[in-house]
Design a protein around this motif. Sequence first.
Motif, PDB file in Angstrom:
ATOM      1  N   ASP A 148     -24.712   0.296  51.872  1.00 48.46           N
ATOM      2  CA  ASP A 148     -25.939   1.062  52.096  1.00 48.46           C
ATOM      3  C   ASP A 148     -27.051   0.211  52.705  1.00 48.46           C
ATOM      4  OD1 ASP A 148     -24.843   3.399  51.195  1.00 48.46           O
ATOM      5  OD2 ASP A 148     -25.652   3.235  49.166  1.00 48.46           O
ATOM      6  N   SER A 149     -27.175  -1.034  52.224  1.00 43.81           N
ATOM      7  CA  SER A 149     -28.229  -1.893  52.781  1.00 43.81           C
ATOM      8  C   SER A 149     -27.930  -2.227  54.238  1.00 43.81           C
ATOM      9  CB  SER A 149     -28.397  -3.168  51.957  1.00 43.81           C
ATOM     10  OG  SER A 149     -27.231  -3.961  52.029  1.00 43.81           O
ATOM     11  N   GLY A 150     -26.651  -2.401  54.578  1.00 46.76           N
ATOM     12  CA  GLY A 150     -26.269  -2.660  55.965  1.00 46.76           C
ATOM     13  C   GLY A 150     -26.551  -1.470  56.858  1.00 46.76           C
ATOM     14  N   ARG A 151     -26.275  -0.252  56.346  1.00 42.48           N
ATOM     15  CA  ARG A 151     -26.567   0.954  57.124  1.00 42.48           C
ATOM     16  C   ARG A 151     -28.070   1.114  57.303  1.00 42.48           C
ATOM     17  NH1 ARG A 151     -21.777   2.750  54.832  1.00 42.48           N
ATOM     18  NH2 ARG A 151     -22.684   3.448  52.879  1.00 42.48           N
ATOM     19  N   GLY A 152     -28.816   0.802  56.241  1.00 41.27           N
ATOM     20  CA  GLY A 152     -30.271   0.882  56.340  1.00 41.27           C
ATOM     21  C   GLY A 152     -30.808  -0.109  57.365  1.00 41.27           C
ATOM     22  N   LEU A 201     -29.973   1.126  60.852  1.00 39.61           N
ATOM     23  CA  LEU A 201     -30.878   2.210  61.241  1.00 39.61           C
ATOM     24  C   LEU A 201     -32.250   1.649  61.619  1.00 39.61           C
ATOM     25  CD1 LEU A 201     -31.448   5.212  61.576  1.00 39.61           C
ATOM     26  CD2 LEU A 201     -31.994   5.308  59.145  1.00 39.61           C
ATOM     27  N   LEU A 202     -32.756   0.725  60.817  1.00 44.33           N
ATOM     28  CA  LEU A 202     -34.049   0.106  61.098  1.00 44.33           C
ATOM     29  C   LEU A 202     -34.028  -0.612  62.449  1.00 44.33           C
ATOM     30  CD1 LEU A 202     -36.885  -0.562  59.924  1.00 44.33           C
ATOM     31  CD2 LEU A 202     -35.859  -2.613  58.954  1.00 44.33           C
ATOM     32  N   LEU A 203     -32.968  -1.363  62.705  1.00 45.01           N
ATOM     33  CA  LEU A 203     -32.842  -2.060  63.984  1.00 45.01           C
ATOM     34  C   LEU A 203     -32.728  -1.077  65.146  1.00 45.01           C
ATOM     35  CD1 LEU A 203     -30.451  -4.979  62.980  1.00 45.01           C
ATOM     36  CD2 LEU A 203     -32.848  -5.182  63.686  1.00 45.01           C
ATOM     37  N   ALA A 204     -31.978  -0.008  64.957  1.00 42.55           N
ATOM     38  CA  ALA A 204     -31.817   0.990  66.022  1.00 42.55           C
ATOM     39  C   ALA A 204     -33.147   1.674  66.333  1.00 42.55           C
ATOM     40  CB  ALA A 204     -30.766   2.024  65.619  1.00 42.55           C
TER      41      ALA A 204
END
Length: 119
Positions: free
Chosen positions: A3-7, A10-13
Amino acid sequence: MGDSGRGAALLLAEERARTLARISGLGREYAEIVEANALVAIDDEHDPEGSNTAFERAHVAALLAEAREQLADLELAAERLRRGTYGRCERCGEPIPPERLEVRPAARTCVGCAAPRPR
């Protein structure tokens, strides 16, 4: 990817999209300045408006370079995320606080290592 990696992804994107939009807008603004100057023969050295135009062109060029550098930093951050090293300080190896990453998603160092060193 957790979840932290997906977050983080998303933040980077989102930051990348904002930066690309900024680059696009600044590129258009720069082109408009150059085009407007081409239509009017301005002698930057002797025309009172010429120095303002030259400053404006240089200012937008500097902002554009800064945005391109930010994009490159975001690309490097995305690569660190893929390698599993995103969120770790490149100097000391400690985790970078999530609050810092929210503000500066491309951060490569923790706050302590980013602080200026006394001379």
